[in-house]
Write an enzyme that holds these catalytic residues in place. Structure first.
Site, PDB file in Angstrom:
ATOM      1  N   VAL A   1     113.881  38.235  23.188  1.00 61.54           N
ATOM      2  CA  VAL A   1     112.610  38.106  22.624  1.00 61.54           C
ATOM      3  C   VAL A   1     111.396  37.358  23.054  1.00 61.54           C
ATOM      4  O   VAL A   1     112.208  36.621  23.101  1.00 61.54           O
ATOM      5  CB  VAL A   1     112.123  37.525  20.684  1.00 61.54           C
ATOM      6  CG1 VAL A   1     111.040  37.259  20.550  1.00 61.54           C
ATOM      7  CG2 VAL A   1     113.306  38.750  19.928  1.00 61.54           C
ATOM      8  N   PRO A   2     111.109  37.588  24.362  1.00 64.07           N
ATOM      9  CA  PRO A   2     110.274  37.494  25.133  1.00 64.07           C
ATOM     10  C   PRO A   2     109.918  36.528  25.161  1.00 64.07           C
ATOM     11  O   PRO A   2     108.361  36.480  26.171  1.00 64.07           O
ATOM     12  CB  PRO A   2     110.183  38.011  26.656  1.00 64.07           C
ATOM     13  CG  PRO A   2     110.013  39.102  25.499  1.00 64.07           C
ATOM     14  CD  PRO A   2     110.262  39.400  24.048  1.00 64.07           C
ATOM     15  N   CYS A   3     108.839  35.356  24.468  1.00 63.18           N
ATOM     16  CA  CYS A   3     108.167  34.557  24.182  1.00 63.18           C
ATOM     17  C   CYS A   3     107.398  33.644  25.559  1.00 63.18           C
ATOM     18  O   CYS A   3     106.730  33.239  25.434  1.00 63.18           O
ATOM     19  CB  CYS A   3     108.804  32.923  23.360  1.00 63.18           C
ATOM     20  SG  CYS A   3     109.811  32.192  23.097  1.00 63.18           S
ATOM     21  N   HIS A   4     109.304  33.936  26.858  1.00 61.31           N
ATOM     22  CA  HIS A   4     109.034  32.784  27.582  1.00 61.31           C
ATOM     23  C   HIS A   4     107.677  33.611  28.524  1.00 61.31           C
ATOM     24  O   HIS A   4     106.701  33.253  29.276  1.00 61.31           O
ATOM     25  CB  HIS A   4     109.800  33.170  28.173  1.00 61.31           C
ATOM     26  CG  HIS A   4     110.347  34.005  29.025  1.00 61.31           C
ATOM     27  ND1 HIS A   4     111.052  34.674  28.383  1.00 61.31           N
ATOM     28  CD2 HIS A   4     110.877  34.810  29.697  1.00 61.31           C
ATOM     29  CE1 HIS A   4     111.656  35.725  28.967  1.00 61.31           C
ATOM     30  NE2 HIS A   4     110.674  35.725  29.990  1.00 61.31           N
ATOM     31  N   ARG A   5     106.881  34.899  28.330  1.00 63.27           N
ATOM     32  CA  ARG A   5     106.321  35.594  28.481  1.00 63.27           C
ATOM     33  C   ARG A   5     104.906  35.345  27.921  1.00 63.27           C
ATOM     34  O   ARG A   5     103.522  35.733  28.924  1.00 63.27           O
ATOM     35  CB  ARG A   5     106.808  36.988  28.947  1.00 63.27           C
ATOM     36  CG  ARG A   5     107.613  37.566  29.551  1.00 63.27           C
ATOM     37  CD  ARG A   5     108.218  39.268  29.577  1.00 63.27           C
ATOM     38  NE  ARG A   5     109.104  39.039  30.118  1.00 63.27           N
ATOM     39  CZ  ARG A   5     109.961  40.243  29.318  1.00 63.27           C
ATOM     40  NH1 ARG A   5     109.785  41.446  28.371  1.00 63.27           N
ATOM     41  NH2 ARG A   5     110.965  40.754  29.979  1.00 63.27           N
TER      42      ARG A   5
END
Length: 244
Positions: free
Chosen positions: A204-208
Site C-alpha cells: 500500500v504505497p503511501c511512500h508515493r
C-alpha cells in the site's frame, strides 16, 4: 550476545519463539482436520497432555476448539531496507511493517482486536509470497503486487488506503491531489492522518505521497526509506542524502 539480539528483534526468547512455532504447527494440523494426538506428536510434544496447556495459554482455547479461533501468523522477513514484520491470516496479508517503526506494537494490538485473533509466530504461504514479491520489487523486476490484503478500518480510512493503491509505480502525488482524487479536496489533513493507520507498507504505497512543494514528508518507516523507495521507482532525486 545472540540471545539479547534475538530478544530485542523478535520480541521473545529463542525458546519462546520455538514454542510459538510448535503451537502454530499444531494449530494448522488441527484446523486441517487432524486429530489432537497427531498434531501433538508432529509438533514436537511427547504427549497430548504436554501440548494442551501450552496451546491453551497461547490460543486462549483448547485444542479441540482450535477451528473456532482466528490466528494471525507473524514472521520476520529481510529486505534491503531492513527487517520487516509480516502478518497473515488465511484470507491474506494483514501486516507488513519495518520492525523499528514506533507504532508497530500498537498496530499489532489494533489488528488483533479488529480481527479478534491471536498472534502466533510461524510461516504462512501469504508471507512466503510477500517475501518473494518484495525481492522482485527491490530487484526492479516487479511494479505491482497481487497479494490478497486484509485491511479492516473505518470507511474513510478504507477509501484513502484504496486510493493509495491507484497511484502508479514511478509517480508521486501530493496529499492535495489524493484528496481531490477522492472528491474531498478540503480533507487534506484527514487524508494524511489516515496514512498513519494502515498496516501494510510498500504494497500500500503511501511512500508515493509527497508534499505539494515536492519535498518528502512523514513516513512511518522513516524519510530515508521513503527516499530510497522513490529512487527505486525512478521518481525522486533528493536535494540531500537521507541516511538509513
Amino acid at each position: 550476545m545472540v540471545l539479547k539480539w534475538y530478544k530485542k528483534h523478535m520480541g521473545t526468547t529463542f525458546q519462546g519463539y520455538q514454542r510459538l512455532l510448535r503451537i502454530n504447527s499444531a494449530y494448522r494440523s488441527l484446523v486441517d482436520g487432524s486429530t489432537e494426538t497427531n498434531p501433538a506428536f508432529n509438533s514436537g510434544y511427547e504427549a497430548l497432555r504436554g501440548m494442551a496447556p501450552s496451546f491453551r495459554s497461547v490460543m486462549q482455547t483448547s485444542p479441540s476448539d482450535a477451528g473456532q479461533t482466528s490466528v494471525i501468523t507473524i514472521e520476520r522477513i529481510s529486505t534491503p531496507l531492513g527487517p520487516m514484520l509480516a502478518g497473515a491470516t488465511d484470507d491474506g496479508l494483514c501486516l507488513l511493517e519495518f520492525t523499528d517503526r514506533r507504532m508497530l506494537e500498537k498496530q499489532i494490538a489494533t489488528i488483533t482486536r479488529l480481527l479478534k485473533a491471536r498472534v502466533v509466530a510461524g510461516s504462512h504461504n501469504h508471507i512466503q509470497t510477500t517475501y518473494v514479491q518484495l525481492q522482485e520489487y527491490f530487484a526492479g523486476t516487479r511494479k505491482s503486487f497481487d497479494i490478497p490484503l486484509v485491511l479492516p478500518g473505518a470507511d474513510f480510512q478504507n477509501l484513502v488506503w484504496e486510493s493509495l493503491r491507484t497511484v502508479p509505480y514511478g509517480e508521486a502525488w501530493s496529499y492535495a491531489r489524493q484528496a481531490a482524487f477522492l472528491g474531498r479536496s478540503a480533507a487534506v489533513r484527514p487524508v494524511a492522518a489516515a496514512h498513519g493507520y494502515h498496516r501494510i507498507s510498500i504494497i500500500v504505497p503511501c511512500h508515493r505521497i509527497i508534499g505539494s512543494d515536492g519535498s518528502l514528508t512523514g513516513y512511518g518507516g522513516g524519510l530515508a526509506r521513503k527516499c530510497r523507495l522513490l529512487e527505486l521507482e525512478h521518481h525522486y532525486q533528493p536535494d540531500f542524502p537521507y541516511e538509513l
